[in-house]
Scaffold this motif. Structure first.
Motif, PDB file in Angstrom:
ATOM      1  N   ALA A  81       0.817  -1.149   0.026  1.00  0.00           N
ATOM      2  CA  ALA A  81       0.062   0.062   0.135  1.00  0.00           C
ATOM      3  C   ALA A  81       1.102   1.205   0.130  1.00  0.00           C
ATOM      4  O   ALA A  81       1.444   1.742   1.238  1.00  0.00           O
ATOM      5  CB  ALA A  81      -0.924  -0.029   1.227  1.00  0.00           C
ATOM      6  N   ILE A  82       1.231   1.751  -1.279  1.00  0.00           N
ATOM      7  CA  ILE A  82       2.125   2.933  -1.515  1.00  0.00           C
ATOM      8  C   ILE A  82       1.531   4.235  -1.176  1.00  0.00           C
ATOM      9  O   ILE A  82       0.846   4.658  -2.028  1.00  0.00           O
ATOM     10  CB  ILE A  82       2.649   2.665  -2.863  1.00  0.00           C
ATOM     11  N   ASN A  83       1.597   4.754   0.279  1.00  0.00           N
ATOM     12  CA  ASN A  83       1.013   5.935   0.372  1.00  0.00           C
ATOM     13  C   ASN A  83       1.644   7.091   0.198  1.00  0.00           C
ATOM     14  O   ASN A  83       1.049   8.261   0.385  1.00  0.00           O
ATOM     15  CB  ASN A  83       0.953   5.873   1.982  1.00  0.00           C
ATOM     16  N   GLY A  84       2.956   6.811  -0.249  1.00  0.00           N
ATOM     17  CA  GLY A  84       3.825   8.220  -0.659  1.00  0.00           C
ATOM     18  C   GLY A  84       5.006   7.752  -1.634  1.00  0.00           C
ATOM     19  O   GLY A  84       4.889   6.810  -1.927  1.00  0.00           O
ATOM     20  N   PRO A  85       6.073   8.673  -1.501  1.00  0.00           N
ATOM     21  CA  PRO A  85       7.110   8.417  -2.406  1.00  0.00           C
ATOM     22  C   PRO A  85       7.854   6.877  -2.029  1.00  0.00           C
ATOM     23  O   PRO A  85       7.894   6.751  -0.777  1.00  0.00           O
ATOM     24  CB  PRO A  85       8.231   9.607  -1.994  1.00  0.00           C
ATOM     25  N   ALA A 136      -1.609   2.316  -5.091  1.00  0.00           N
ATOM     26  CA  ALA A 136      -0.958   3.387  -4.875  1.00  0.00           C
ATOM     27  C   ALA A 136      -1.999   4.598  -4.459  1.00  0.00           C
ATOM     28  O   ALA A 136      -2.774   4.528  -4.894  1.00  0.00           O
ATOM     29  CB  ALA A 136       0.163   3.892  -6.006  1.00  0.00           C
ATOM     30  N   SER A 137      -1.320   5.402  -3.504  1.00  0.00           N
ATOM     31  CA  SER A 137      -2.083   6.772  -3.346  1.00  0.00           C
ATOM     32  C   SER A 137      -1.853   7.691  -4.538  1.00  0.00           C
ATOM     33  O   SER A 137      -0.754   7.704  -5.134  1.00  0.00           O
ATOM     34  CB  SER A 137      -1.544   7.109  -1.981  1.00  0.00           C
ATOM     35  N   THR A 138      -2.540   8.523  -4.821  1.00  0.00           N
ATOM     36  CA  THR A 138      -2.475   9.894  -6.022  1.00  0.00           C
ATOM     37  C   THR A 138      -0.922  10.473  -5.410  1.00  0.00           C
ATOM     38  O   THR A 138      -0.563  11.281  -6.155  1.00  0.00           O
ATOM     39  CB  THR A 138      -3.482  10.619  -5.863  1.00  0.00           C
ATOM     40  N   SER A 139      -0.556  10.277  -4.169  1.00  0.00           N
ATOM     41  CA  SER A 139       0.451  11.154  -3.816  1.00  0.00           C
ATOM     42  C   SER A 139       1.776  10.351  -3.722  1.00  0.00           C
ATOM     43  O   SER A 139       2.938  10.875  -3.136  1.00  0.00           O
ATOM     44  CB  SER A 139       0.430  11.622  -2.185  1.00  0.00           C
ATOM     45  N   ALA A 140       1.559   9.089  -4.152  1.00  0.00           N
ATOM     46  CA  ALA A 140       2.944   8.226  -4.469  1.00  0.00           C
ATOM     47  C   ALA A 140       3.699   8.368  -5.734  1.00  0.00           C
ATOM     48  O   ALA A 140       3.121   8.995  -6.339  1.00  0.00           O
ATOM     49  CB  ALA A 140       2.189   6.713  -4.250  1.00  0.00           C
TER      50      ALA A 140
END
Length: 264
Positions: A107-111, A128-132
């Motif tokens: 679960a890729i919450n950021g970079p 992925a989050s849209t902030s990833a």
């Protein structure tokens, strides 16, 4: 929920969530965190009550890769530990993720950069989050890929694209990641945890023994001939045909009900 200072562990619905917890340092990987993560992954792999695993980060980042402050500090102190971390930490972590006999979801919450991105590539599913975003920045510090990225990334997006991302060390934003097939889904930041848990719980309720065989057969087929792939499929089907989960699925079909899988 249980926790150390740098790694959080939570269980729900057969899903174990491991959260890298160094938000002030973008969840970069110290020796302590690498050792705790490896131990936690091995524990999850061995625990029959854990039927799916989620790997994520706290704060604004998924994982920035190696903690360079610790890395440089150890080198300046003439400590040889940084020179052995690939063999002692990164390789075993990736082996454990890839060979985990149950699904692993990142679960890729950021970079996600360097080894952190490689952990995501090694997982079975990536949401992925849209902030990833993703960055293979090894070339920027005069190094080559590690943590299995040379193996996993090209299997996800192809040799040409993998070479481009590694040689140019350019950032991949979530829209492009979805187009490339680097991730399977992109969601709003506030929806990431719930969406990931829903998918993980669905997998945890499924025939996990079959999932383990699917992972194994895919790994074999990715690096072998057609004949070896066919042999691996045959062996897997023969074994799975004798499982309680398959018998339950057949019975449920005949009785027109939903199957209840036990992972056996």
């Amino acid at each position: 929920m249980t926790s150390s200072d740098v790694l959080l562990t939570a269980d729900a619905d057969g899903v174990r969530t491991l959260t890298l917890n160094r938000p002030q340092a973008y969840n970069s990987l110290t020796v302590e965190l690498k050792e705790l993560l490896l131990a936690a992954l091995r524990e999850a792999a061995a625990d029959d009550n854990v039927r799916a695993v989620v790997l994520t980060g706290s704060g604004k980042a998924f994982c920035a890769g190696q903690d360079l402050k610790e890395h440089v500090g150890l080198l300046q102190a003439n400590d040889p530990a940084p020179l052995h971390t690939v063999k002692e930490h990164y390789n075993p972590i990736v082996h454990t993720i890839v060979e985990m006999p149950k699904p692993v979801i990142a679960a890729i919450n950021g970079p996600a950069a360097g080894a952190g991105a490689a952990f995501a590539y090694a997982s079975d599913l990536r949401i992925a989050s849209t902030s990833a975003n993703f960055l293979m920045a090894f070339a920027n510090v005069g190094l080559g890929p590690d943590s299995g990225a040379s193996w996993t990334l090209q299997r996800l997006i192809g040799l040409g694209r993998a070479a481009e991302l590694m040689l140019l060390a350019r950032t991949v934003e979530p829209t492009e990641a979805l187009t490339l097939g680097l991730v399977s889904e992109v969601v709003a930041p506030e929806d990431l945890a719930a969406r990931t848990q829903a998918i993980a719980a669905k997998l945890a309720a499924g025939p996990t023994v079959a999932y383990a065989k699917i992972k194994s057969v895919l790994a074999t087929a990715a690096q072998s001939t057609l004949e070896k792939a066919l042999q691996a499929e045959d062996e897997a089907q023969s074994a799975l045909g004798a499982t309680a989960d398959h018998a339950e699925a057949v019975a449920a079909f005949v009785e027109k009900r939903r199957p209840t899988f036990q992972g056996k």
